[in-house]
Design a protein around this motif. Structure first.
Motif, PDB file in Angstrom:
ATOM      1  N   VAL A 127     -37.069   6.286 -64.118  1.00  0.00           N
ATOM      2  CA  VAL A 127     -35.850   5.573 -64.511  1.00  0.00           C
ATOM      3  C   VAL A 127     -34.685   6.127 -63.702  1.00  0.00           C
ATOM      4  N   VAL A 130     -30.868   5.492 -62.542  1.00  0.00           N
ATOM      5  CA  VAL A 130     -29.613   4.796 -62.818  1.00  0.00           C
ATOM      6  C   VAL A 130     -28.587   5.330 -61.830  1.00  0.00           C
ATOM      7  N   ARG A 131     -27.880   4.402 -61.180  1.00  0.00           N
ATOM      8  CA  ARG A 131     -26.842   4.788 -60.219  1.00  0.00           C
ATOM      9  C   ARG A 131     -25.659   3.857 -60.418  1.00  0.00           C
ATOM     10  N   GLN A 138     -25.916   0.198 -61.974  1.00  0.00           N
ATOM     11  CA  GLN A 138     -27.187  -0.420 -61.610  1.00  0.00           C
ATOM     12  C   GLN A 138     -28.352   0.507 -61.949  1.00  0.00           C
ATOM     13  N   ALA A 139     -29.535  -0.090 -62.057  1.00  0.00           N
ATOM     14  CA  ALA A 139     -30.775   0.663 -62.236  1.00  0.00           C
ATOM     15  C   ALA A 139     -31.787   0.131 -61.228  1.00  0.00           C
ATOM     16  N   PHE A 152     -39.494  -0.622 -64.306  1.00  0.00           N
ATOM     17  CA  PHE A 152     -39.203   0.624 -63.600  1.00  0.00           C
ATOM     18  C   PHE A 152     -40.384   0.994 -62.710  1.00  0.00           C
ATOM     19  N   TRP A 190     -31.844  -2.569 -56.551  1.00  0.00           N
ATOM     20  CA  TRP A 190     -30.873  -2.114 -57.543  1.00  0.00           C
ATOM     21  C   TRP A 190     -30.463  -3.355 -58.334  1.00  0.00           C
ATOM     22  N   GLN A 195     -27.073  -3.308 -64.578  1.00  0.00           N
ATOM     23  CA  GLN A 195     -27.503  -2.920 -65.926  1.00  0.00           C
ATOM     24  C   GLN A 195     -27.321  -4.060 -66.918  1.00  0.00           C
ATOM     25  N   LEU A 242     -33.845   1.516 -70.703  1.00  0.00           N
ATOM     26  CA  LEU A 242     -32.562   1.650 -70.009  1.00  0.00           C
ATOM     27  C   LEU A 242     -31.474   2.065 -70.991  1.00  0.00           C
ATOM     28  N   ALA A 300     -31.688   5.655 -71.521  1.00  0.00           N
ATOM     29  CA  ALA A 300     -31.224   6.399 -70.341  1.00  0.00           C
ATOM     30  C   ALA A 300     -29.707   6.466 -70.321  1.00  0.00           C
TER      31      ALA A 300
END
Length: 141
Positions: free
Chosen positions: A13, A15-16, A19-20, A36, A112, A115, A133, A136
């Motif tokens: 997972v 996340v940035r 976005q994921a 994922f 990407w 979210q 998500l 996370a």
């Protein structure tokens, strides 16, 4: 007679920002669905190492492993109702280090994804992707 047992698998997972990282799966279970990056844990391989390996194989992304976020099961049945696949999935938070998503291994696409699109289930998603998500994101707070 020994009974079948679930296979252990991981989800990476990543996340940035808002976005994921998701992949669209090429193979059953969940062929064609977004989820994922992840896959089977090899014998003797820690789940964190498996998550990083699967992430690199499926997306070309390198990361560091964080905590386990969630555990869940993926159970698929065939047309007769018999269990075809049973994976016990361990979701591991992974922190992006480098790379741009490129589909590899058994992924049709890697990208990407916003979210909001995941949480609203705007894409055809594998089961519980939005739930994982959300966990996370809660862990980041």
């Amino acid at each position: 007679m020994s009974l079948p047992v679930p296979r252990l698998a991981v989800l990476a997972v990543v996340v940035r920002g808002d976005q994921a990282l998701l992949v669209r799966r090429a193979n059953p279970p969940d062929a064609g669905l977004w989820g994922f990056p992840g896959g089977k844990v090899d014998w003797g391989e820690p789940v964190e190492a498996a998550a990083l390996r699967e992430l690199a194989e499926e997306t070309g992304i390198t990361a560091t492993a964080g905590p386990v976020l969630a555990c869940t099961d993926a159970i698929s049945r065939d047309e007769t109702g018999a269990i075809a696949f049973h994976y016990h999935l361990v979701a591991v938070a992974c922190h992006w280090q480098a790379g741009a998503p490129q589909a590899g291994d058994d992924a049709l696409e890697a990208a990407w994804v916003a979210q909001d699109d995941i949480l609203s289930e705007a894409l055809p998603l594998s089961a519980r992707v939005a739930e994982v998500l959300a966990r996370a994101l809660a862990a980041q707070r």
